[in-house]
Design a protein around this motif. Structure first.
Motif, mmCIF file in Angstrom:
data_model
loop_
_atom_site.group_PDB
_atom_site.id
_atom_site.type_symbol
_atom_site.label_atom_id
_atom_site.label_comp_id
_atom_site.label_asym_id
_atom_site.label_seq_id
_atom_site.Cartn_x
_atom_site.Cartn_y
_atom_site.Cartn_z
ATOM 1 N N LEU A 59 31.982 37.203 54.477
ATOM 2 C CA LEU A 59 33.214 37.985 54.593
ATOM 3 C C LEU A 59 33.447 38.759 53.301
ATOM 4 O O LEU A 59 33.372 38.199 52.202
ATOM 5 C CB LEU A 59 34.403 37.065 54.878
ATOM 6 C CG LEU A 59 34.350 36.282 56.197
ATOM 7 C CD1 LEU A 59 35.607 35.418 56.359
ATOM 8 C CD2 LEU A 59 34.202 37.221 57.397
ATOM 9 N N ALA A 60 33.723 40.056 53.455
ATOM 10 C CA ALA A 60 33.936 40.915 52.291
ATOM 11 C C ALA A 60 35.290 41.599 52.381
ATOM 12 O O ALA A 60 35.696 42.055 53.449
ATOM 13 C CB ALA A 60 32.836 41.971 52.221
ATOM 14 N N VAL A 61 35.997 41.645 51.258
ATOM 15 C CA VAL A 61 37.247 42.408 51.203
ATOM 16 C C VAL A 61 36.897 43.836 50.814
ATOM 17 O O VAL A 61 36.334 44.073 49.739
ATOM 18 C CB VAL A 61 38.233 41.817 50.174
ATOM 19 C CG1 VAL A 61 39.513 42.643 50.148
ATOM 20 C CG2 VAL A 61 38.551 40.384 50.517
ATOM 21 N N ASP A 62 37.195 44.771 51.710
ATOM 22 C CA ASP A 62 36.855 46.185 51.540
ATOM 23 C C ASP A 62 37.983 46.902 50.799
ATOM 24 O O ASP A 62 39.121 46.430 50.789
ATOM 25 C CB ASP A 62 36.693 46.807 52.939
ATOM 26 C CG ASP A 62 35.787 48.022 52.952
ATOM 27 O OD1 ASP A 62 35.398 48.501 51.872
ATOM 28 O OD2 ASP A 62 35.477 48.495 54.063
ATOM 29 N N ASP A 63 37.670 48.037 50.211
ATOM 30 C CA ASP A 63 38.675 48.913 49.575
ATOM 31 C C ASP A 63 39.526 48.155 48.569
ATOM 32 O O ASP A 63 40.726 48.432 48.423
ATOM 33 C CB ASP A 63 39.603 49.548 50.641
ATOM 34 C CG ASP A 63 38.833 50.375 51.654
ATOM 35 O OD1 ASP A 63 37.660 50.683 51.414
ATOM 36 O OD2 ASP A 63 39.430 50.719 52.699
ATOM 37 N N PHE A 64 38.930 47.218 47.868
ATOM 38 C CA PHE A 64 39.717 46.388 46.962
ATOM 39 C C PHE A 64 40.253 47.224 45.803
ATOM 40 O O PHE A 64 39.562 48.055 45.228
ATOM 41 C CB PHE A 64 38.923 45.198 46.417
ATOM 42 C CG PHE A 64 39.805 44.190 45.736
ATOM 43 C CD1 PHE A 64 40.579 43.323 46.494
ATOM 44 C CD2 PHE A 64 39.912 44.144 44.350
ATOM 45 C CE1 PHE A 64 41.439 42.418 45.876
ATOM 46 C CE2 PHE A 64 40.759 43.235 43.737
ATOM 47 C CZ PHE A 64 41.522 42.373 44.503
ATOM 48 N N GLY A 65 41.518 46.956 45.446
ATOM 49 C CA GLY A 65 42.153 47.690 44.367
ATOM 50 C C GLY A 65 43.185 48.680 44.888
ATOM 51 O O GLY A 65 44.027 49.159 44.141
ATOM 52 N N THR A 66 43.115 48.980 46.188
ATOM 53 C CA THR A 66 44.113 49.874 46.779
ATOM 54 C C THR A 66 45.206 49.017 47.401
ATOM 55 O O THR A 66 45.059 47.824 47.575
ATOM 56 C CB THR A 66 43.499 50.753 47.888
ATOM 57 O OG1 THR A 66 43.002 49.913 48.929
ATOM 58 C CG2 THR A 66 42.347 51.591 47.343
ATOM 59 N N GLY A 67 46.291 49.639 47.760
ATOM 60 C CA GLY A 67 47.357 48.916 48.453
ATOM 61 C C GLY A 67 47.947 47.854 47.561
ATOM 62 O O GLY A 67 48.032 48.016 46.344
ATOM 63 N N TYR A 68 48.302 46.749 48.159
ATOM 64 C CA TYR A 68 49.008 45.728 47.400
ATOM 65 C C TYR A 68 48.091 44.600 46.979
ATOM 66 O O TYR A 68 48.553 43.509 46.711
ATOM 67 C CB TYR A 68 50.184 45.184 48.213
ATOM 68 C CG TYR A 68 51.219 46.230 48.470
ATOM 69 C CD1 TYR A 68 52.141 46.551 47.469
ATOM 70 C CD2 TYR A 68 51.269 46.931 49.665
ATOM 71 C CE1 TYR A 68 53.086 47.533 47.666
ATOM 72 C CE2 TYR A 68 52.217 47.914 49.879
ATOM 73 C CZ TYR A 68 53.122 48.213 48.887
ATOM 74 O OH TYR A 68 54.048 49.185 49.083
ATOM 75 N N SER A 69 46.796 44.875 46.964
ATOM 76 C CA SER A 69 45.865 43.805 46.662
ATOM 77 C C SER A 69 46.281 43.101 45.376
ATOM 78 O O SER A 69 46.283 43.700 44.316
ATOM 79 C CB SER A 69 44.459 44.348 46.532
ATOM 80 O OG SER A 69 44.468 45.604 45.898
ATOM 81 N N SER A 70 46.631 41.856 45.498
ATOM 82 C CA SER A 70 46.961 41.122 44.298
ATOM 83 C C SER A 70 45.815 40.190 43.984
ATOM 84 O O SER A 70 45.159 39.657 44.877
ATOM 85 C CB SER A 70 48.264 40.340 44.475
ATOM 86 O OG SER A 70 47.980 39.042 44.933
ATOM 87 N N LEU A 71 45.574 40.056 42.686
ATOM 88 C CA LEU A 71 44.424 39.293 42.254
ATOM 89 C C LEU A 71 44.566 37.825 42.641
ATOM 90 O O LEU A 71 43.621 37.190 43.074
ATOM 91 C CB LEU A 71 44.248 39.447 40.751
ATOM 92 C CG LEU A 71 44.196 40.908 40.291
ATOM 93 C CD1 LEU A 71 43.968 40.984 38.791
ATOM 94 C CD2 LEU A 71 43.125 41.696 41.013
ATOM 95 N N ALA A 72 45.792 37.316 42.529
ATOM 96 C CA ALA A 72 46.018 35.903 42.850
ATOM 97 C C ALA A 72 45.784 35.670 44.340
ATOM 98 O O ALA A 72 45.241 34.644 44.752
ATOM 99 C CB ALA A 72 47.444 35.500 42.481
ATOM 100 N N TYR A 73 46.149 36.649 45.134
ATOM 101 C CA TYR A 73 46.036 36.518 46.583
ATOM 102 C C TYR A 73 44.583 36.416 47.025
ATOM 103 O O TYR A 73 44.247 35.697 47.958
ATOM 104 C CB TYR A 73 46.723 37.714 47.242
ATOM 105 C CG TYR A 73 46.693 37.639 48.730
ATOM 106 C CD1 TYR A 73 47.423 36.647 49.393
ATOM 107 C CD2 TYR A 73 45.928 38.513 49.476
ATOM 108 C CE1 TYR A 73 47.388 36.557 50.763
ATOM 109 C CE2 TYR A 73 45.890 38.427 50.849
ATOM 110 C CZ TYR A 73 46.614 37.447 51.487
ATOM 111 O OH TYR A 73 46.564 37.356 52.842
ATOM 112 N N LEU A 74 43.724 37.136 46.312
ATOM 113 C CA LEU A 74 42.301 37.141 46.654
ATOM 114 C C LEU A 74 41.746 35.714 46.684
ATOM 115 O O LEU A 74 40.900 35.370 47.498
ATOM 116 C CB LEU A 74 41.539 37.990 45.630
ATOM 117 C CG LEU A 74 40.057 38.275 45.891
ATOM 118 C CD1 LEU A 74 39.851 38.957 47.225
ATOM 119 C CD2 LEU A 74 39.482 39.132 44.774
ATOM 120 N N ARG A 75 42.271 34.898 45.803
ATOM 121 C CA ARG A 75 41.818 33.515 45.678
ATOM 122 C C ARG A 75 42.111 32.705 46.936
ATOM 123 O O ARG A 75 41.426 31.735 47.236
ATOM 124 C CB ARG A 75 42.555 32.883 44.490
ATOM 125 C CG ARG A 75 41.855 31.744 43.809
ATOM 126 C CD ARG A 75 42.518 31.476 42.473
ATOM 127 N NE ARG A 75 43.976 31.473 42.560
ATOM 128 C CZ ARG A 75 44.727 30.395 42.734
ATOM 129 N NH1 ARG A 75 44.174 29.214 42.834
ATOM 130 N NH2 ARG A 75 46.033 30.492 42.795
#
Ligand code: C2E
Ligand code: CA
Ligand code: CA
Ligand code: CA
Length: 278
Positions: A175-191
Protein backbone atom coordinates in the motif's frame (compact mmCIF):
# COMPACT_ATOMS: atom_id res chain seq x y z
CA UNK A 1 -14.72 18.53 -30.86
CA UNK A 2 -11.83 17.27 -28.73
CA UNK A 3 -11.37 20.73 -27.26
CA UNK A 4 -15.01 20.95 -26.43
CA UNK A 5 -15.13 17.81 -24.34
CA UNK A 6 -11.98 18.74 -22.48
CA UNK A 7 -13.25 22.23 -21.77
CA UNK A 8 -16.50 20.81 -20.53
CA UNK A 9 -14.91 18.28 -18.24
CA UNK A 10 -12.48 20.89 -16.95
CA UNK A 11 -15.44 23.11 -16.26
CA UNK A 12 -14.90 25.93 -18.77
CA UNK A 13 -18.16 25.38 -20.66
CA UNK A 14 -20.47 28.35 -20.85
CA UNK A 15 -23.77 26.81 -19.86
CA UNK A 16 -24.14 24.73 -16.71
CA UNK A 17 -26.86 22.62 -18.31
CA UNK A 18 -24.46 21.71 -21.06
CA UNK A 19 -21.77 20.73 -18.56
CA UNK A 20 -24.17 18.44 -16.84
CA UNK A 21 -25.24 16.92 -20.13
CA UNK A 22 -21.73 16.18 -21.33
CA UNK A 23 -20.71 14.67 -18.00
CA UNK A 24 -23.79 12.52 -18.11
CA UNK A 25 -22.82 11.54 -21.64
CA UNK A 26 -19.29 10.51 -20.59
CA UNK A 27 -20.66 8.44 -17.73
CA UNK A 28 -23.21 6.67 -19.92
CA UNK A 29 -20.54 5.98 -22.56
CA UNK A 30 -17.87 4.71 -20.19
CA UNK A 31 -19.28 1.23 -19.64
CA UNK A 32 -19.39 0.64 -23.37
CA UNK A 33 -15.96 2.21 -23.77
CA UNK A 34 -14.55 -0.42 -21.40
CA UNK A 35 -16.23 -3.21 -23.34
CA UNK A 36 -15.20 -2.00 -26.81
CA UNK A 37 -11.49 -1.47 -26.29
CA UNK A 38 -11.55 2.34 -26.11
CA UNK A 39 -9.93 2.25 -22.69
CA UNK A 40 -6.21 1.41 -22.50
CA UNK A 41 -3.77 0.94 -19.67
CA UNK A 42 -0.38 2.62 -20.06
CA UNK A 43 2.65 1.77 -17.96
CA UNK A 44 5.28 4.07 -16.48
CA UNK A 45 8.43 2.45 -15.05
CA UNK A 46 9.77 2.91 -11.53
CA UNK A 47 13.51 2.46 -11.00
CA UNK A 48 15.51 1.74 -7.83
CA UNK A 49 17.97 4.52 -7.00
CA UNK A 50 20.87 5.05 -7.26
CA UNK A 51 20.91 2.61 -10.21
CA UNK A 52 18.63 2.00 -13.15
CA UNK A 53 16.99 -1.28 -12.24
CA UNK A 54 13.29 -1.34 -13.11
CA UNK A 55 11.37 -2.52 -10.06
CA UNK A 56 7.87 -2.02 -11.36
CA UNK A 57 5.44 0.17 -13.24
CA UNK A 58 2.42 2.32 -12.49
CA UNK A 59 -0.73 1.52 -14.48
CA UNK A 60 -2.34 4.72 -15.83
CA UNK A 61 -5.61 4.68 -17.72
CA UNK A 62 -6.34 6.40 -21.09
CA UNK A 63 -9.63 6.71 -23.00
CA UNK A 64 -9.71 6.93 -26.79
CA UNK A 65 -13.08 8.56 -27.26
CA UNK A 66 -14.60 8.17 -30.75
CA UNK A 67 -15.73 11.79 -30.83
CA UNK A 68 -13.37 13.67 -28.50
CA UNK A 69 -10.12 11.86 -29.14
CA UNK A 70 -7.72 10.98 -26.35
CA UNK A 71 -9.02 11.80 -22.89
CA UNK A 72 -6.53 11.78 -20.03
CA UNK A 73 -7.63 10.48 -16.63
CA UNK A 74 -7.96 13.93 -15.09
CA UNK A 75 -10.67 14.55 -17.69
CA UNK A 76 -12.86 11.51 -16.98
CA UNK A 77 -11.78 9.70 -13.80
CA UNK A 78 -13.40 12.32 -11.52
CA UNK A 79 -16.65 11.96 -13.49
CA UNK A 80 -16.48 8.16 -13.38
CA UNK A 81 -15.56 8.26 -9.68
CA UNK A 82 -18.82 9.98 -8.91
CA UNK A 83 -20.64 6.82 -10.03
CA UNK A 84 -20.56 3.10 -9.30
CA UNK A 85 -18.70 2.66 -12.59
CA UNK A 86 -15.40 3.30 -10.86
CA UNK A 87 -15.61 -0.30 -9.59
CA UNK A 88 -15.56 -1.46 -13.21
CA UNK A 89 -12.64 0.88 -13.95
CA UNK A 90 -10.56 -0.41 -11.03
CA UNK A 91 -11.35 -4.04 -11.90
CA UNK A 92 -10.43 -3.42 -15.53
CA UNK A 93 -7.07 -1.86 -14.65
CA UNK A 94 -6.31 -4.48 -11.98
CA UNK A 95 -7.07 -7.34 -14.42
CA UNK A 96 -4.78 -5.89 -17.08
CA UNK A 97 -2.10 -5.18 -14.51
CA UNK A 98 -2.15 -8.72 -13.10
CA UNK A 99 -1.96 -10.23 -16.60
CA UNK A 100 1.14 -8.05 -17.13
CA UNK A 101 2.82 -9.12 -13.87
CA UNK A 102 2.12 -12.76 -14.70
CA UNK A 103 3.73 -12.31 -18.14
CA UNK A 104 6.78 -10.69 -16.58
CA UNK A 105 7.06 -13.51 -14.03
CA UNK A 106 6.91 -16.06 -16.84
CA UNK A 107 9.94 -14.26 -18.35
CA UNK A 108 11.74 -14.28 -14.97
CA UNK A 109 11.20 -10.55 -14.51
CA UNK A 110 10.33 -9.68 -10.96
CA UNK A 111 8.43 -6.43 -11.36
CA UNK A 112 5.44 -5.12 -9.48
CA UNK A 113 2.55 -3.13 -10.84
CA UNK A 114 0.82 -0.22 -9.12
CA UNK A 115 -2.91 0.45 -9.51
CA UNK A 116 -4.56 3.70 -8.41
CA UNK A 117 -7.57 3.29 -6.14
CA UNK A 118 -10.46 5.65 -5.71
CA UNK A 119 -12.22 6.51 -2.48
CA UNK A 120 -15.11 4.27 -3.49
CA UNK A 121 -12.85 1.18 -3.53
CA UNK A 122 -11.55 2.04 -0.08
CA UNK A 123 -15.06 2.29 1.30
CA UNK A 124 -16.18 -0.98 -0.33
CA UNK A 125 -15.95 -3.82 2.16
CA UNK A 126 -16.14 -6.44 -0.62
CA UNK A 127 -13.08 -5.01 -2.39
CA UNK A 128 -10.39 -7.00 -0.50
CA UNK A 129 -12.12 -10.29 -1.40
CA UNK A 130 -12.16 -9.30 -5.06
CA UNK A 131 -8.45 -8.52 -4.90
CA UNK A 132 -7.69 -11.81 -3.19
CA UNK A 133 -9.69 -13.73 -5.80
CA UNK A 134 -7.92 -11.91 -8.67
CA UNK A 135 -4.45 -12.63 -7.22
CA UNK A 136 -5.28 -16.34 -6.93
CA UNK A 137 -6.80 -16.50 -10.40
CA UNK A 138 -3.71 -14.91 -11.99
CA UNK A 139 -1.34 -16.78 -9.70
CA UNK A 140 0.47 -13.58 -8.73
CA UNK A 141 2.03 -13.18 -5.26
CA UNK A 142 0.47 -10.25 -3.38
CA UNK A 143 3.76 -8.39 -2.94
CA UNK A 144 3.88 -7.78 -6.70
CA UNK A 145 0.68 -5.73 -6.56
CA UNK A 146 0.76 -2.17 -5.18
CA UNK A 147 -2.25 0.02 -4.56
CA UNK A 148 -1.79 3.79 -4.59
CA UNK A 149 -4.26 5.78 -2.54
CA UNK A 150 -4.37 9.39 -1.48
CA UNK A 151 -4.64 10.44 2.09
CA UNK A 152 -7.74 12.50 1.41
CA UNK A 153 -9.47 9.38 0.03
CA UNK A 154 -8.78 7.57 3.31
CA UNK A 155 -9.89 10.59 5.32
CA UNK A 156 -13.26 10.90 3.62
CA UNK A 157 -14.74 8.08 5.74
CA UNK A 158 -11.89 6.69 7.84
CA UNK A 159 -14.16 4.41 9.87
CA UNK A 160 -15.03 2.60 6.63
CA UNK A 161 -11.72 2.80 4.79
CA UNK A 162 -9.40 1.78 7.63
CA UNK A 163 -10.81 -1.78 7.93
CA UNK A 164 -10.56 -2.16 4.13
CA UNK A 165 -6.95 -0.94 4.21
CA UNK A 166 -6.11 -3.33 7.04
CA UNK A 167 -7.57 -6.26 5.15
CA UNK A 168 -5.70 -5.34 1.97
CA UNK A 169 -2.53 -5.05 4.00
CA UNK A 170 -3.16 -8.42 5.62
CA UNK A 171 -3.38 -9.96 2.13
CA UNK A 172 0.21 -8.84 1.62
CA UNK A 173 -0.32 -6.33 -1.17
CA UNK A 174 1.82 -3.19 -0.99
CA UNK A 175 0.00 0.00 0.00
CA UNK A 176 1.35 3.39 -1.03
CA UNK A 177 0.21 6.88 -0.05
CA UNK A 178 0.09 8.89 -3.29
CA UNK A 179 0.52 12.66 -3.71
CA UNK A 180 2.06 12.92 -0.27
CA UNK A 181 2.66 16.45 0.95
CA UNK A 182 -0.50 17.90 -0.58
CA UNK A 183 -3.75 18.48 1.24
CA UNK A 184 -3.82 17.95 4.94
CA UNK A 185 -1.31 15.15 5.05
CA UNK A 186 0.00 15.22 8.55
CA UNK A 187 3.20 13.47 9.38
CA UNK A 188 1.85 12.00 12.60
CA UNK A 189 -1.18 10.65 10.77
CA UNK A 190 0.98 8.73 8.31
CA UNK A 191 2.13 6.58 11.21
CA UNK A 192 -1.40 5.37 11.88
CA UNK A 193 -1.98 4.12 8.31
CA UNK A 194 -1.13 0.50 7.44
CA UNK A 195 1.06 1.50 4.48
CA UNK A 196 4.45 0.43 3.14
CA UNK A 197 5.33 3.20 0.74
CA UNK A 198 5.03 6.95 0.42
CA UNK A 199 5.03 8.78 -2.91
CA UNK A 200 6.20 12.37 -2.79
CA UNK A 201 3.84 14.54 -4.84
CA UNK A 202 5.35 15.52 -8.16
CA UNK A 203 4.75 19.23 -7.57
CA UNK A 204 7.57 19.25 -4.97
CA UNK A 205 9.88 17.13 -7.08
CA UNK A 206 9.28 19.35 -10.13
CA UNK A 207 9.95 22.47 -8.04
CA UNK A 208 13.09 21.17 -6.35
CA UNK A 209 15.49 22.73 -8.87
CA UNK A 210 14.19 26.26 -8.47
CA UNK A 211 12.52 26.40 -5.08
CA UNK A 212 14.43 25.80 -1.86
CA UNK A 213 11.27 25.16 0.13
CA UNK A 214 10.24 22.40 -2.30
CA UNK A 215 13.68 20.92 -1.81
CA UNK A 216 13.21 21.07 1.96
CA UNK A 217 9.81 19.37 1.71
CA UNK A 218 11.25 16.55 -0.40
CA UNK A 219 14.15 16.06 2.02
CA UNK A 220 11.81 16.05 5.00
CA UNK A 221 9.48 13.49 3.45
CA UNK A 222 12.38 11.17 2.58
CA UNK A 223 13.68 11.37 6.15
CA UNK A 224 10.26 10.99 7.69
CA UNK A 225 9.44 8.05 5.42
CA UNK A 226 12.64 6.27 6.35
CA UNK A 227 12.15 6.91 10.05
CA UNK A 228 8.79 5.14 9.67
CA UNK A 229 10.42 2.29 7.71
CA UNK A 230 8.60 3.20 4.52
CA UNK A 231 9.88 2.91 0.98
CA UNK A 232 10.06 6.43 -0.45
CA UNK A 233 9.16 7.03 -4.10
CA UNK A 234 9.61 10.32 -5.97
CA UNK A 235 7.37 10.94 -8.98
CA UNK A 236 7.82 13.74 -11.52
CA UNK A 237 11.57 13.15 -11.94
CA UNK A 238 12.18 15.03 -15.18
CA UNK A 239 15.92 15.76 -15.22
CA UNK A 240 19.31 14.55 -14.06
CA UNK A 241 19.59 17.32 -11.50
CA UNK A 242 16.45 16.14 -9.69
CA UNK A 243 17.60 12.54 -9.89
CA UNK A 244 21.01 13.43 -8.43
CA UNK A 245 19.41 15.38 -5.59
CA UNK A 246 17.16 12.41 -4.79
CA UNK A 247 20.12 10.03 -4.83
CA UNK A 248 21.89 12.37 -2.39
CA UNK A 249 18.85 12.25 -0.11
CA UNK A 250 18.78 8.42 -0.30
CA UNK A 251 15.34 8.36 -1.89
CA UNK A 252 14.58 4.73 -2.80
CA UNK A 253 12.66 4.82 -6.07
CA UNK A 254 12.23 7.30 -8.93
CA UNK A 255 9.49 7.67 -11.54
CA UNK A 256 9.20 10.37 -14.18
CA UNK A 257 9.75 11.54 -17.73
CA UNK A 258 13.55 11.33 -17.27
CA UNK A 259 13.19 7.57 -17.11
CA UNK A 260 10.16 7.25 -19.39
CA UNK A 261 6.72 8.69 -20.04
CA UNK A 262 3.79 6.34 -19.47
CA UNK A 263 3.74 4.05 -22.53
CA UNK A 264 1.15 1.83 -24.20
CA UNK A 265 1.71 -1.84 -23.43
CA UNK A 266 3.64 -2.74 -26.60
CA UNK A 267 5.89 0.30 -26.39
CA UNK A 268 6.54 -0.33 -22.71
CA UNK A 269 7.64 -3.88 -23.56
CA UNK A 270 9.96 -2.53 -26.28
CA UNK A 271 11.38 0.01 -23.82
CA UNK A 272 12.01 -2.76 -21.26
CA UNK A 273 13.66 -4.91 -23.88
CA UNK A 274 15.99 -2.10 -24.98
CA UNK A 275 16.90 -1.53 -21.33
CA UNK A 276 17.71 -5.10 -20.40
CA UNK A 277 19.36 -6.34 -23.59
CA UNK A 278 22.78 -4.78 -23.99
P1 C2E B 1 -1.11 10.14 -10.22
O1 C2E B 1 -1.52 8.85 -9.62
O2 C2E B 1 -0.46 11.12 -9.33
O3 C2E B 1 -0.20 9.74 -11.46
C1 C2E B 1 0.96 10.42 -11.85
C2 C2E B 1 0.68 11.39 -12.98
O4 C2E B 1 1.87 12.13 -13.25
C3 C2E B 1 0.32 10.71 -14.31
O5 C2E B 1 -0.60 11.52 -15.00
C4 C2E B 1 1.68 10.69 -15.03
O6 C2E B 1 1.54 10.63 -16.44
C5 C2E B 1 2.24 12.02 -14.60
N1 C2E B 1 3.70 12.05 -14.65
C6 C2E B 1 4.55 11.02 -14.55
N2 C2E B 1 5.84 11.42 -14.62
C7 C2E B 1 5.81 12.76 -14.78
C8 C2E B 1 6.85 13.76 -14.92
O7 C2E B 1 8.06 13.49 -14.90
N3 C2E B 1 6.42 15.04 -15.03
C9 C2E B 1 5.10 15.40 -15.04
N4 C2E B 1 4.80 16.68 -15.19
N5 C2E B 1 4.11 14.47 -14.91
C10 C2E B 1 4.46 13.17 -14.78
P2 C2E B 1 -1.89 10.90 -15.69
O8 C2E B 1 -1.54 9.59 -16.31
O9 C2E B 1 -2.51 11.97 -16.53
O10 C2E B 1 -2.85 10.58 -14.47
C11 C2E B 1 -3.42 11.61 -13.70
C12 C2E B 1 -4.13 11.06 -12.48
O11 C2E B 1 -5.27 10.29 -12.85
C13 C2E B 1 -3.27 10.12 -11.67
O12 C2E B 1 -2.40 10.88 -10.88
C14 C2E B 1 -4.33 9.38 -10.88
O13 C2E B 1 -4.74 10.15 -9.77
C15 C2E B 1 -5.48 9.32 -11.86
N6 C2E B 1 -5.52 7.98 -12.49
C16 C2E B 1 -4.81 7.49 -13.53
N7 C2E B 1 -5.12 6.21 -13.80
C17 C2E B 1 -6.09 5.87 -12.91
C18 C2E B 1 -6.84 4.68 -12.65
O14 C2E B 1 -6.68 3.63 -13.31
N8 C2E B 1 -7.75 4.72 -11.63
C19 C2E B 1 -7.95 5.84 -10.88
N9 C2E B 1 -8.85 5.79 -9.88
N10 C2E B 1 -7.24 6.97 -11.08
C20 C2E B 1 -6.34 6.99 -12.08
CA1 CA C 1 -0.56 7.26 -8.58
CA1 CA D 1 0.84 11.07 -7.58
CA1 CA E 1 -2.73 12.95 -8.69
Amino acid sequence: AARNAKDVVRGYAPAMGQVFLRRFQLVTQFRQALDTGQVEVHYQPKVALPGRQVVGAEALVRWWHPEYGRLDPDEFVPVVEATGLVDALTSFVMERALIKVREWMDRDLRMSVAVNLSVRNLNDESFPDRVSEALLRHDVPPELLTFELTESSVMEEPERSMPVLRRLHALGVVLAVDDFGTGYSSLAYLRTLPVDEVKIDKSFVLGMGTDLSDMAVVRTIVELGHSLDLVVVAEGVEDDAARDQLVGMRCDIAQGYLISRPLPEDRFEAWLQARTVK
